[in-house]
Design a protein around this motif. Structure first.
Motif, PDB file in Angstrom:
ATOM      1  N   ASP A  71      -0.724   6.903  -1.054  1.00 46.35           N
ATOM      2  CA  ASP A  71      -2.075   7.356  -1.440  1.00 46.35           C
ATOM      3  C   ASP A  71      -3.179   6.445  -0.897  1.00 46.35           C
ATOM      4  OD1 ASP A  71      -2.177   5.079  -3.026  1.00 46.35           O
ATOM      5  OD2 ASP A  71      -2.231   6.138  -4.940  1.00 46.35           O
TER       6      ASP A  71
ATOM      7  N   ARG B  19       0.855  -1.192   0.000  1.00 41.91           N
ATOM      8  CA  ARG B  19       0.000   0.000   0.000  1.00 41.91           C
ATOM      9  C   ARG B  19       0.892   1.243   0.000  1.00 41.91           C
ATOM     10  NH1 ARG B  19      -5.396   0.355   1.739  1.00 41.91           N
ATOM     11  NH2 ARG B  19      -5.240  -1.509   3.021  1.00 41.91           N
TER      12      ARG B  19
ATOM     13  N   ASN C 291      -3.111   3.790  -8.040  1.00 39.04           N
ATOM     14  CA  ASN C 291      -3.544   5.203  -8.059  1.00 39.04           C
ATOM     15  C   ASN C 291      -5.040   5.341  -7.784  1.00 39.04           C
ATOM     16  OD1 ASN C 291      -0.972   6.208  -8.676  1.00 39.04           O
ATOM     17  ND2 ASN C 291      -1.256   5.748 -10.847  1.00 39.04           N
ATOM     18  N   ASN C 292      -5.534   4.504  -6.890  1.00 41.03           N
ATOM     19  CA  ASN C 292      -6.942   4.565  -6.488  1.00 41.03           C
ATOM     20  C   ASN C 292      -7.925   4.390  -7.651  1.00 41.03           C
ATOM     21  OD1 ASN C 292      -7.325   4.900  -3.579  1.00 41.03           O
ATOM     22  ND2 ASN C 292      -5.957   6.654  -3.843  1.00 41.03           N
TER      23      ASN C 292
ATOM     24  N   LYS D 280      -8.781  -0.561  -3.424  1.00 36.51           N
ATOM     25  CA  LYS D 280      -7.701   0.031  -2.619  1.00 36.51           C
ATOM     26  C   LYS D 280      -6.473  -0.866  -2.715  1.00 36.51           C
ATOM     27  CE  LYS D 280      -9.321   3.735  -0.640  1.00 36.51           C
ATOM     28  NZ  LYS D 280      -8.646   5.004  -0.978  1.00 36.51           N
TER      29      LYS D 280
ATOM     30  N   SER E 188      -3.958   3.453  -1.608  1.00 36.35           N
ATOM     31  CA  SER E 188      -4.524   2.396  -2.463  1.00 36.35           C
ATOM     32  C   SER E 188      -3.542   1.246  -2.562  1.00 36.35           C
ATOM     33  CB  SER E 188      -4.922   2.953  -3.835  1.00 36.35           C
ATOM     34  OG  SER E 188      -3.831   3.330  -4.629  1.00 36.35           O
TER      35      SER E 188
ATOM     36  N   GLN F  18      -0.229  -1.000  -4.793  1.00 35.15           N
ATOM     37  CA  GLN F  18       0.784  -1.039  -5.838  1.00 35.15           C
ATOM     38  C   GLN F  18       1.423  -2.426  -5.786  1.00 35.15           C
ATOM     39  OE1 GLN F  18       3.673   2.015  -4.913  1.00 35.15           O
ATOM     40  NE2 GLN F  18       4.333   1.066  -3.007  1.00 35.15           N
TER      41      GLN F  18
END
Ligand code: FRU
Length: 495
Positions: free
Chosen positions: A189, A186, A215-216, A220, A191, A193
């Motif tokens: 941001d 996470r 990037n949302n 999430k 969300s 990755q």
């Protein structure tokens, strides 16, 4: 040397699993040895057999401190349980051995990488989990945790990456022998990755880069990544948490996401192209893939939904099953899934009907059963006149049925398990958009004792759903508003 915790689990599962009768389990889907199962882990081919490990809490039918259960198979359908592979028994993983993967080392041993979880209590009564990546090495049955665990910690995260959400390593090997690994994380941001790591020997790992950032966009945190080459493209599978719905492509809750793109192995750059859900039914999550010895990419997912899995199953000592093994390919830029040919080999007692008119409700002689493969092609009886709705009801008797319906004018297929025996107000329906040609649709329903997987148009969409219906509800009806014509092929599945 195995720990007391692992020995206890092995003793417990061995004795308790005997209380589960064979016909109380799915017939041809892998279910937990005993207790609770979630994600597939370490899905691999090793020493002549497929290995499936899984998130496992043997002591109850609820999620608890995670062990790795273990089963092996030659055809991904007949499974033999092996003793639990690892248990939460070290200072760095005492609150759980979370999801991970397996790979064969140069010296022939099998390497497991999993997420070690350590729970820290906060002064305000709350807690947080530290997640690190850990290794265990073994021979296909017994595994020794690596003395230098954990091998990846918060020190190996890019700036802003959360040490609380850093999990589910999936390893693969490049042609030049380099080990690669994709891990969910996470970023700042909030969300998700997917991070990329590399290693020369499987033990010493180096952070490479962010393979892809959410990037949302879709949910999430992104859990359980898998990354592989398929038909000249590269495919990233991941399971996003906390999704918002988007048309009928993505649903609320935990879902699945497939990104199809190009990957430059020199620079580790993933150029993402199309995105889609992996499965459009109610119960499918955290899939993993394996490359079969003959080069097929085969995927198995956990056939459950996190939001509906706390419902007690009366009188059952198991909870959790895997999906069918599905062979993957890419067609017209989309992920295509088909049952494997090993599954086709289990089919017997073929019953076939062609050009049957349906206007109202009909049943067909010998088209019944709860462990079956049912192929149905539907089209308008009159080319000039589209029917309004076509439906199949299965696992049916006077009291129960599960339904699959299709409205050609909307190009939407719906699965509905409202009448499948659930007594809770949880999720009962899902819809998927499908591609139809003048009202013609090809369906393949694979029904096991506690599930149905619907393959639409030769695997363009799949909808997987668990059902809870008593086994004597085995009827099947075909229903049409308007007039349709159907071809039906039904097989029994014999193990
Ligand atoms: C996904 C997941 C993983 C985690 C595991 C814990 O279903 O949340 O991210 O490793 O389950 O059991």
């Amino acid at each position: 040397m195995s720990s007391q915790t692992l020995r206890d689990a092995r003793r417990y599962e061995e004795s308790t699993s005997k209380t589960i009768k064979k016909d109380e389990r799915p017939a041809f889907h892998l279910s937990t040895y005993v207790g609770w199962m979630n994600d597939p882990n370490g899905f691999s081919y090793y020493n002549g057999k497929y290995h499936m490990f899984y998130q496992y809490h043997p002591y109850s039918c609820q999620w608890g401190p995670m062990h790795w259960g273990h089963a092996v198979s030659s055809d991904l359908l007949h499974w033999e349980y092996l003793p639990a592979a690892i248990a939460p028994d070290e200072p760095y993983d005492r609150d759980g051995c979370f999801s991970g993967s397996a790979i064969e080392l140069e010296d022939g041993r099998q390497l497991l990488m999993y997420t070690g979880v350590l729970r820290r209590q906060l002064e305000n009564g709350g807690f947080y989990d530290i997640q690190t990546q850990c290794l265990a090495v073994g021979d296909g049955e017994n595994y020794e945790k690596y003395e230098n665990n954990p091998v990846l910690t918060e020190k190996d995260l890019p700036e802003g990456g959360s040490k609380f959400d850093f999990r589910d390593p999936k390893m693969w090997k490049k042609a030049d022998g380099t080990y690669m690994c994709a891990i969910g994380n996470r970023p700042a941001d909030g969300s998700g990755q997917i991070l990329l790591y590399s290693s020369k020997d499987g033990f010493n790992w180096t952070y490479e880069k962010v393979l892809i950032a959410n990037n949302n966009r879709v949910g999430k945190m992104w859990e359980c990544p898998d990354f592989f080459e398929l038909d000249g493209k590269w495919v990233l599978l991941t399971s996003p948490q906390d999704m918002l719905p988007k048309d009928l492509e993505y649903h609320t809750g935990n879902g699945t996401l497939c990104l199809i793109g190009n990957f430059d192995e020199e620079t580790n750059t993933f150029d993402e192209g199309a995105n889609q859900s992996i499965d459009y039914g109610i119960d499918f999550y955290a899939p993993q893939t394996v490359l079969s010895p003959d080069g097929r990419r085969i995927m198995i997912g956990w056939m459950q939904n996190w939001d509906t899995c706390n419902v007690p199953m009366q009188g059952r000592a198991w909870f959790g099953q895997m999906s069918l093994p599905r062979e993957l390919s890419i067609r017209n830029g989309r992920l295509i899934q088909k049952p494997t040919r090993e599954f086709d080999a289990l089919r017997t007692n073929k019953v076939e009907y062609n050009n049957v008119k349906v206007n109202g409700t009909i049943q067909l002689d010998k088209v019944v059963g709860r462990t079956i493969d049912l192929g149905v092609t539907v089209r308008p009886a009159d080319k000039e006149k589209l029917y309004q709705k076509f439906a199949i009801r299965f696992a049916q008797n006077d009291k129960y049925h599960t339904g699959l319906s299709f409205r050609p004018s909307e190009s939407v297929v719906k699965v509905d398990r409202k009448f499948s025996g659930t007594r809770r107000a949880f999720l009962h329906q899902r819809r998927s958009r499908v591609i139809t040609n003048d009202g013609e649709l090809k369906l393949r329903l694979i029904i096991d004792r506690f599930s149905v997987e619907v393959f639409i148009n030769d695997g363009e969409q799949v909808m997987s759903t668990t059902i809870y219906t008593p086994q004597d509800a085995n009827g099947i009806s075909f229903i049409c508003e308007g007039e349709a014509e159907i071809d039906v092929v039904k097989y029994d599945i014999e193990m």
